[in-house]
Design a protein around this motif. Sequence first.
Motif, mmCIF file in Angstrom:
data_model
loop_
_atom_site.group_PDB
_atom_site.id
_atom_site.type_symbol
_atom_site.label_atom_id
_atom_site.label_comp_id
_atom_site.label_asym_id
_atom_site.label_seq_id
_atom_site.Cartn_x
_atom_site.Cartn_y
_atom_site.Cartn_z
ATOM 1 N N VAL A 122 -5.132 11.332 -0.647
ATOM 2 C CA VAL A 122 -3.761 11.826 -0.816
ATOM 3 C C VAL A 122 -3.510 12.165 -2.282
ATOM 4 C CG1 VAL A 122 -1.309 11.205 -0.626
ATOM 5 C CG2 VAL A 122 -2.922 10.558 1.177
ATOM 6 N N HIS A 123 -2.769 13.253 -2.518
ATOM 7 C CA HIS A 123 -2.389 13.637 -3.880
ATOM 8 C C HIS A 123 -1.648 12.476 -4.544
ATOM 9 C CE1 HIS A 123 -0.437 15.807 -7.174
ATOM 10 N NE2 HIS A 123 -1.264 16.812 -6.947
ATOM 11 N N PRO A 124 -1.938 12.187 -5.828
ATOM 12 C CA PRO A 124 -1.293 11.045 -6.501
ATOM 13 C C PRO A 124 0.232 11.050 -6.410
ATOM 14 C CG PRO A 124 -3.073 11.894 -7.852
ATOM 15 C CD PRO A 124 -2.941 12.838 -6.691
ATOM 16 N N GLU A 125 0.856 12.226 -6.431
ATOM 17 C CA GLU A 125 2.311 12.290 -6.372
ATOM 18 C C GLU A 125 2.856 11.959 -4.990
ATOM 19 O OE1 GLU A 125 3.471 16.140 -7.716
ATOM 20 O OE2 GLU A 125 2.635 15.874 -9.734
ATOM 21 N N ASP A 126 1.997 11.988 -3.960
ATOM 22 C CA ASP A 126 2.436 11.723 -2.582
ATOM 23 C C ASP A 126 2.094 10.314 -2.108
ATOM 24 O OD1 ASP A 126 3.288 14.334 -2.545
ATOM 25 O OD2 ASP A 126 1.567 15.096 -1.424
ATOM 26 N N ARG A 127 1.312 9.564 -2.882
ATOM 27 C CA ARG A 127 0.788 8.287 -2.387
ATOM 28 C C ARG A 127 1.879 7.265 -2.111
ATOM 29 N NH1 ARG A 127 -4.338 8.010 -6.543
ATOM 30 N NH2 ARG A 127 -5.559 9.665 -5.533
ATOM 31 N N GLU A 128 2.826 7.129 -3.016
ATOM 32 C CA GLU A 128 3.876 6.122 -2.827
ATOM 33 C C GLU A 128 4.648 6.384 -1.532
ATOM 34 O OE1 GLU A 128 7.786 4.275 -5.156
ATOM 35 O OE2 GLU A 128 6.472 5.727 -6.153
ATOM 36 N N ARG A 129 4.904 7.663 -1.251
ATOM 37 C CA ARG A 129 5.644 8.001 -0.027
ATOM 38 C C ARG A 129 4.815 7.676 1.215
ATOM 39 N NH1 ARG A 129 5.801 12.915 2.543
ATOM 40 N NH2 ARG A 129 4.733 13.851 0.755
ATOM 41 N N ILE A 130 3.497 7.918 1.164
ATOM 42 C CA ILE A 130 2.641 7.614 2.305
ATOM 43 C C ILE A 130 2.560 6.104 2.536
ATOM 44 C CG2 ILE A 130 0.315 7.803 3.235
ATOM 45 C CD1 ILE A 130 1.968 10.399 3.183
ATOM 46 N N VAL A 131 2.505 5.326 1.452
ATOM 47 C CA VAL A 131 2.513 3.864 1.580
ATOM 48 C C VAL A 131 3.793 3.406 2.279
ATOM 49 C CG1 VAL A 131 2.644 1.691 0.293
ATOM 50 C CG2 VAL A 131 0.995 3.434 -0.387
ATOM 51 N N GLU A 132 4.921 3.984 1.896
ATOM 52 C CA GLU A 132 6.204 3.635 2.511
ATOM 53 C C GLU A 132 6.227 4.003 3.990
ATOM 54 O OE1 GLU A 132 9.038 5.687 0.138
ATOM 55 O OE2 GLU A 132 8.940 4.264 -1.547
ATOM 56 N N ILE A 133 5.653 5.160 4.335
ATOM 57 C CA ILE A 133 5.635 5.598 5.731
ATOM 58 C C ILE A 133 4.754 4.673 6.571
ATOM 59 C CG2 ILE A 133 4.790 7.428 7.258
ATOM 60 C CD1 ILE A 133 5.820 9.443 5.186
ATOM 61 N N LEU A 134 3.588 4.284 6.049
ATOM 62 C CA LEU A 134 2.719 3.361 6.781
ATOM 63 C C LEU A 134 3.420 2.028 7.028
ATOM 64 C CD1 LEU A 134 -0.731 3.985 5.041
ATOM 65 C CD2 LEU A 134 -0.090 4.607 7.380
ATOM 66 N N ALA A 135 4.097 1.513 6.015
ATOM 67 C CA ALA A 135 4.822 0.244 6.165
ATOM 68 C C ALA A 135 5.934 0.379 7.196
ATOM 69 C CB ALA A 135 5.388 -0.187 4.816
ATOM 70 N N ARG A 136 6.600 1.530 7.182
ATOM 71 C CA ARG A 136 7.690 1.766 8.144
ATOM 72 C C ARG A 136 7.152 1.836 9.570
ATOM 73 N NH1 ARG A 136 11.552 7.113 7.693
ATOM 74 N NH2 ARG A 136 12.556 6.979 9.746
ATOM 75 N N LEU A 137 6.002 2.472 9.750
ATOM 76 C CA LEU A 137 5.413 2.561 11.085
ATOM 77 C C LEU A 137 4.999 1.182 11.602
ATOM 78 C CD1 LEU A 137 3.217 5.765 10.765
ATOM 79 C CD2 LEU A 137 5.048 5.419 12.425
ATOM 80 N N VAL A 138 4.433 0.366 10.726
ATOM 81 C CA VAL A 138 4.020 -0.980 11.134
ATOM 82 C C VAL A 138 5.241 -1.812 11.511
ATOM 83 C CG1 VAL A 138 2.954 -3.125 10.340
ATOM 84 C CG2 VAL A 138 1.900 -0.930 9.785
ATOM 85 N N ALA A 139 6.343 -1.649 10.764
ATOM 86 C CA ALA A 139 7.556 -2.430 11.019
ATOM 87 C C ALA A 139 8.313 -1.942 12.252
ATOM 88 C CB ALA A 139 8.471 -2.380 9.800
ATOM 89 N N ARG A 140 8.162 -0.641 12.565
ATOM 90 C CA ARG A 140 8.886 -0.062 13.702
ATOM 91 C C ARG A 140 7.882 0.612 14.644
ATOM 92 N NH1 ARG A 140 13.643 3.079 10.241
ATOM 93 N NH2 ARG A 140 14.332 1.263 9.016
#
Length: 231
Positions: A122-140
């Motif tokens: 993942v592009h460095p500028e997009d990584r934080e957002r992808i981490v947040e999305i993965l955490a959101r998917l695991v939680a929901r």
Amino acid sequence: PEDRLRWQRAVEAEGTAQAVEVRMRRLDGAVIWGRFSVRGVLDADGQVAFYEGALEDVTDWKRAEEALRASEERFRALVQNASDMIAILADDGTIRYGSPSHERVLGIRPQDYQNPSILDFVHPEDRERIVEILARLVARPDEVITLECRIRHEDGSYRVLESTAANLLAHPAVAGIVLNSHDITDRKRAEERLLHDALHDELTDLPNRSFFMDRLRAAMAQAVHEEGPVG
């Protein structure tokens, strides 16, 4: 006839044949699947006089097994030949599976696309957002998320992917987060070009009046937000 020789040879070699699955013809002509354990009973000359054993009808089980195998083969064929990329991730983003289409779009062979983290691509500028999305998917687990991100091509460039992500960690046949992605790089470039052309002079490529008015409105809105309405 195709199955008879197989179990007869097993009996001749071992004296018995255990849990053999064969096709059998019933008196009405129908062919069923049977599983049996059998042994040969020898006559006085040491030749097999007859066979005896226990037989179980497993026709329904074999049909279900064949239907499952056919379903798996259809699914495998669809995934192997799909134009979209399909990836399965662990909850921490580790790539467990990448479909063959990844090689066509990203230049990465499926065997090279397993076990590293998706964040490595993942592009460095997009990584934080992808981490947040993965955490959101695991939680929901019931949520399905559509997202865009830039993924590194084998040649070092970045492609823009539009993906649908779903949590199938609890599904025993998948046990992962499924990403279904397609390449929208050309579309994004066309959109950016249209926006650029709308805000720049065709001959000089300098910002035009539309660009100026757009920036002026943005500056005025920012001033109002920071200082409050005038008068």
